[in-house]
Design a protein around this motif. Sequence first.
Motif, mmCIF file in Angstrom:
data_model
loop_
_atom_site.group_PDB
_atom_site.id
_atom_site.type_symbol
_atom_site.label_atom_id
_atom_site.label_comp_id
_atom_site.label_asym_id
_atom_site.label_seq_id
_atom_site.Cartn_x
_atom_site.Cartn_y
_atom_site.Cartn_z
ATOM 1 N N SER A 79 40.292 47.750 38.534
ATOM 2 C CA SER A 79 39.600 47.043 39.613
ATOM 3 C C SER A 79 39.807 45.537 39.502
ATOM 4 C CB SER A 79 38.105 47.380 39.577
ATOM 5 O OG SER A 79 37.886 48.754 39.812
ATOM 6 N N ILE A 80 39.704 44.997 38.295
ATOM 7 C CA ILE A 80 39.917 43.564 38.096
ATOM 8 C C ILE A 80 41.351 43.184 38.450
ATOM 9 C CG2 ILE A 80 40.183 41.790 36.302
ATOM 10 C CD1 ILE A 80 37.613 42.827 35.042
ATOM 11 N N ALA A 81 42.313 43.994 37.997
ATOM 12 C CA ALA A 81 43.715 43.703 38.296
ATOM 13 C C ALA A 81 43.977 43.728 39.799
ATOM 14 C CB ALA A 81 44.616 44.710 37.584
ATOM 15 N N THR A 82 43.351 44.675 40.495
ATOM 16 C CA THR A 82 43.520 44.786 41.951
ATOM 17 C C THR A 82 42.973 43.556 42.662
ATOM 18 O OG1 THR A 82 43.362 47.208 41.854
ATOM 19 C CG2 THR A 82 42.937 46.164 43.981
ATOM 20 N N ILE A 83 41.733 43.184 42.322
ATOM 21 C CA ILE A 83 41.080 42.064 43.007
ATOM 22 C C ILE A 83 41.680 40.736 42.573
ATOM 23 C CG2 ILE A 83 38.855 40.906 43.340
ATOM 24 C CD1 ILE A 83 37.635 43.785 42.914
ATOM 25 N N ALA A 84 42.086 40.642 41.306
ATOM 26 C CA ALA A 84 42.731 39.419 40.829
ATOM 27 C C ALA A 84 43.993 39.142 41.643
ATOM 28 C CB ALA A 84 43.067 39.546 39.345
ATOM 29 N N ARG A 85 44.798 40.170 41.868
ATOM 30 C CA ARG A 85 46.008 40.006 42.675
ATOM 31 C C ARG A 85 45.670 39.563 44.092
ATOM 32 N NH1 ARG A 85 50.391 38.549 40.351
ATOM 33 N NH2 ARG A 85 51.095 39.951 38.718
ATOM 34 N N ALA A 86 44.643 40.169 44.647
ATOM 35 C CA ALA A 86 44.274 39.849 46.028
ATOM 36 C C ALA A 86 43.740 38.429 46.165
ATOM 37 C CB ALA A 86 43.228 40.850 46.526
ATOM 38 N N LYS A 87 43.111 37.918 45.095
ATOM 39 C CA LYS A 87 42.464 36.614 45.173
ATOM 40 C C LYS A 87 43.279 35.473 44.560
ATOM 41 C CE LYS A 87 37.522 37.498 45.565
ATOM 42 N NZ LYS A 87 37.210 36.267 46.304
ATOM 43 N N GLY A 88 44.376 35.798 43.886
ATOM 44 C CA GLY A 88 45.209 34.730 43.335
ATOM 45 C C GLY A 88 44.956 34.416 41.879
ATOM 46 N N TYR A 89 44.715 35.456 41.060
ATOM 47 C CA TYR A 89 44.522 35.289 39.619
ATOM 48 C C TYR A 89 45.458 36.217 38.866
ATOM 49 C CZ TYR A 89 40.097 33.220 41.171
ATOM 50 O OH TYR A 89 39.155 32.452 41.803
ATOM 51 N N GLU A 90 45.636 35.946 37.581
ATOM 52 C CA GLU A 90 46.318 36.853 36.674
ATOM 53 C C GLU A 90 45.254 37.638 35.911
ATOM 54 O OE1 GLU A 90 49.580 37.168 36.700
ATOM 55 O OE2 GLU A 90 49.808 35.521 38.142
ATOM 56 N N ALA A 91 45.667 38.735 35.280
ATOM 57 C CA ALA A 91 44.700 39.554 34.542
ATOM 58 C C ALA A 91 45.290 40.010 33.218
ATOM 59 C CB ALA A 91 44.287 40.767 35.370
ATOM 60 N N THR A 92 44.470 39.944 32.175
ATOM 61 C CA THR A 92 44.812 40.502 30.871
ATOM 62 C C THR A 92 43.751 41.538 30.514
ATOM 63 O OG1 THR A 92 46.000 38.587 30.005
ATOM 64 C CG2 THR A 92 44.982 40.043 28.391
ATOM 65 N N ILE A 93 44.187 42.761 30.269
ATOM 66 C CA ILE A 93 43.263 43.856 29.985
ATOM 67 C C ILE A 93 43.507 44.370 28.565
ATOM 68 C CG2 ILE A 93 42.470 46.128 30.720
ATOM 69 C CD1 ILE A 93 42.003 43.849 32.767
ATOM 70 N N ILE A 94 42.437 44.369 27.755
ATOM 71 C CA ILE A 94 42.489 44.912 26.396
ATOM 72 C C ILE A 94 41.817 46.279 26.439
ATOM 73 C CG2 ILE A 94 42.114 44.414 23.957
ATOM 74 C CD1 ILE A 94 43.439 42.094 25.390
ATOM 75 N N MET A 95 42.497 47.305 25.957
ATOM 76 C CA MET A 95 41.935 48.652 26.051
ATOM 77 C C MET A 95 42.304 49.499 24.843
ATOM 78 S SD MET A 95 44.467 49.883 29.119
ATOM 79 C CE MET A 95 43.369 51.191 29.605
ATOM 80 N N PRO A 96 41.490 50.529 24.525
ATOM 81 C CA PRO A 96 41.826 51.429 23.418
ATOM 82 C C PRO A 96 43.139 52.152 23.710
ATOM 83 C CG PRO A 96 39.541 51.721 24.121
ATOM 84 C CD PRO A 96 40.202 50.875 25.155
ATOM 85 N N ASP A 97 43.861 52.503 22.661
ATOM 86 C CA ASP A 97 45.154 53.134 22.869
ATOM 87 C C ASP A 97 45.068 54.647 23.048
ATOM 88 O OD1 ASP A 97 44.596 54.017 20.318
ATOM 89 O OD2 ASP A 97 46.216 52.923 19.338
#
Length: 469
Positions: free
Chosen positions: A142-160
């Motif tokens: 969701s953050i990556a989707t909205i970040a793209r729409a609003k003009g931001y980059e996104a870094t997501i840290i997640m369990p493997d």
Amino acid sequence: MGATEYLLNRLPSRSTARHLFYGVLIGLALSLTTTSVVTYYQERRRRQHTPSFEPRPIELRSDEVVDGVTGLIGNTPLVRIQSLSNALGVEILGKAEFMNPGGSVKDRVALRMITDAEERGLLHPHTGSRIFEGTVGSTGISIATIARAKGYEATIIMPDDVAEEKVKALLALGAHVERVRPASIVDKKQFVNLARERAQNFGSNPEDPAHPTSTHRGYLIPTASSSLVVTTTADEGISDNALMSPKEEREFAMKPRGFFADQFENRSNYYAHFDGTGPEIWRQTSRWINAFVSGAGTGGTIAGTGQFLKSKKKDLVVALSDPEGSGLYNKVKYGVMFDRKEAEGTKRRHQVDTVVEGIGINRLTHNFELALPIIDEAFRVTDAEAVAMSRYLVHHDGLFLGSSSACNLVACIKLVRNRGWNNGERVVTILCDSGNRHYSKFWNDDYLAKANIPVDMGIIDRLLLAEDE
């Protein structure tokens, strides 16, 4: 008496045969009539408990065109789960959050966190700024989707160990993904803690893939909330008492920033549901709702939605759906976050021990603390029950849902049975996401077999037929 005469005397008379024939016809007619009457009265009772109002759109908009991807978020429909509702004699309604553009209920949270940060002047679009978050997947998408729409980059840290489909979705959206071993929240290498650290160090390491074009060192920007972390690559940081000219303020605002969203503690999570999901459900049910059921990971959904609905109807039942390995069930039922075999505060589990992703946690977040005063019931759901529900819904309703949605619907059955409801009561829950993010684990029979989790729809049949708990 001859044999022929004897046989003729043994045959029934025409009158007797006619009586037998009419008797069979009357019996069949009575049987059919009884069945029809029972069916009629069952359907009549269901209709009597269904509010009568003219069909209308989900929302009457002032225009026919929404503004970009963010305009598609929210106002999701309520869907009646036919199989469960008919079997229980109640109305089980699911909020179809998988219809959000990012595919889950987390779209609401991501949009609210980013929008609130913009309104506070913490984020400015198209400045090379980057949003950091630690997540098991859905919030990151969701953050990556909205970040793209609003003009931001996104870094997501997640369990493997999360479903591979979520990683692929994030990469397709252009997010920088960092996968780490699952760890306890007290571990510095836990994914949420790493996301906070990455935001704090934003701009400090030129070799970092998330490093902005500026080579200036990152400075922390003071915020009203201690949970939020905002850094800037401006030449100098800013203190609470700093004075800048209008030109300096504009220049400062346009410098790239690192923003740690912190969905677990960020109050915007709660308000996304208190101002959005709750009012939508209240309107869509025409104020007729007896219970709200939800799982909790960050706690924002059950806290925000539950608080709003309770403010409108005090006798509404709010129930928690909690998977295996999570401590929230015990916290609600017994006031502690551990089972008898564990001591509170000593857990060092690497993850919540369940195949269900998105809900379940072993610590108290600020958002879940807001829910504790209004939660009336809690139900633990096993992996086998969640898996069985997902297959049951596909077989009977054509609904292809994810693990947390299935978990919520199992809890709905347990609540209805526990309360002894069978007279058209209305229970609303959250259908968090669809099954298309869970092919590699929850919807993979080979994976489940290796994890010793049975795939048995009969579990749901038995729950539906069980005596009241």
